[in-house]
Design an enzyme around this catalytic site. Sequence first.
Site, PDB file in Angstrom:
ATOM      1  N   CYS A  48       0.944  -1.333  -0.032  1.00 33.24           N
ATOM      2  CA  CYS A  48       0.139   0.106   0.106  1.00 33.24           C
ATOM      3  C   CYS A  48       0.886   1.396   0.010  1.00 33.24           C
ATOM      4  O   CYS A  48       0.503   2.257  -0.714  1.00 33.24           O
ATOM      5  CB  CYS A  48      -0.829  -0.009   1.189  1.00 33.24           C
ATOM      6  SG  CYS A  48      -0.185  -0.030   2.711  1.00 33.24           S
ATOM      7  N   HIS A 189      -1.431   0.008   7.513  1.00 34.40           N
ATOM      8  CA  HIS A 189      -2.101   0.473   6.158  1.00 34.40           C
ATOM      9  C   HIS A 189      -1.861   1.927   6.208  1.00 34.40           C
ATOM     10  O   HIS A 189      -1.797   2.775   7.057  1.00 34.40           O
ATOM     11  CB  HIS A 189      -3.477   0.124   6.251  1.00 34.40           C
ATOM     12  CG  HIS A 189      -4.068   0.387   4.800  1.00 34.40           C
ATOM     13  ND1 HIS A 189      -3.559  -0.389   3.741  1.00 34.40           N
ATOM     14  CD2 HIS A 189      -5.343   0.804   4.278  1.00 34.40           C
ATOM     15  CE1 HIS A 189      -4.469  -0.341   2.437  1.00 34.40           C
ATOM     16  NE2 HIS A 189      -5.618   0.647   3.025  1.00 34.40           N
ATOM     17  N   ASP A 210      -8.351   4.862  -0.612  1.00 29.20           N
ATOM     18  CA  ASP A 210      -7.917   3.495  -0.353  1.00 29.20           C
ATOM     19  C   ASP A 210      -7.012   2.835  -1.338  1.00 29.20           C
ATOM     20  O   ASP A 210      -7.970   2.461  -2.511  1.00 29.20           O
ATOM     21  CB  ASP A 210      -8.725   2.790   0.651  1.00 29.20           C
ATOM     22  CG  ASP A 210      -8.216   1.605   1.256  1.00 29.20           C
ATOM     23  OD1 ASP A 210      -7.391   0.933   0.774  1.00 29.20           O
ATOM     24  OD2 ASP A 210      -8.591   1.608   2.474  1.00 29.20           O
TER      25      ASP A 210
END
Length: 278
Positions: A48, A189, A210
């Site tokens: 991520c 994250h 996201d």
Amino acid sequence: MSIYNAIVIPKICNAILKSYQNYWPRDLLQVYVCSPLDFHAQTMNWDCGYRNMQSMLTSYLNCDSEVRDQLYSTGILTIPTLMELQKKIENAWFNGFDQIGGMQLDYTLFNTNKWIGATEVVAMLRSCGIKACVADFDFTSRQCDLNTMVQIIWRYFQTRCEKQKKESSDGSNGHSGFVAPLYLQHQGHSRLILGVEKWINGDVKLLILDPQMRKALQFSQKQGEEANILRQGVGTHGLNSKSKYQIAYLAEISLDYDETDFSKIIVDELRHPRLQYI
């Protein structure tokens, strides 16, 4: 380690703005959105941070700004691959940036599946001569809460977007206006904040991108609903379920750092006496 490229959705901010043109909620007063960027989606459960970096860099490189000029001067003309980003962060450590973070990761990222966070992003950008900073928000300390963080983010976009409008209209600095997205990190994250909304009841909601693959699928399946997909307020579980955040951002105010000394130490710039807000 997989070397597959991420799914890329170009100019996601344009789609967001178009979704407001198609449907403006009755009680929505104001929207501020960052400069255009391309959405790079995750391909693995640990990448991520790299995908968010790629999305951020598309914003930097797509806009006529001093940040783009600085990236060009360091040889970054196109979006680096995941492995290239790993090498650039390692090079930042080698050149003395964020030694504490480098030590925690054994100064090694290339060809590994190690996670990266906000400090690695800032270290890489600073090694390119870009004034990137980190702000820490720890709600357990009782010195701030989620509402405080959201209001600071609102002011970030409000001041920069209003400045962008002025610069774009008068061409005062030779560049078109540029508003960078914010890199939002919590344990495990990271996401990007692309903009903010203010509602008639005073609520501020964040437009949070996201990088998870399911979000990319939502964008492809629900065109025209981009703002609804991104919108999160202080009551949203995905936002209020965390007690600590870090935000990586580009500074507008010079920190008067010696480029060979203090700029290599990554600290919470929000507490710097010359910076009231990010």
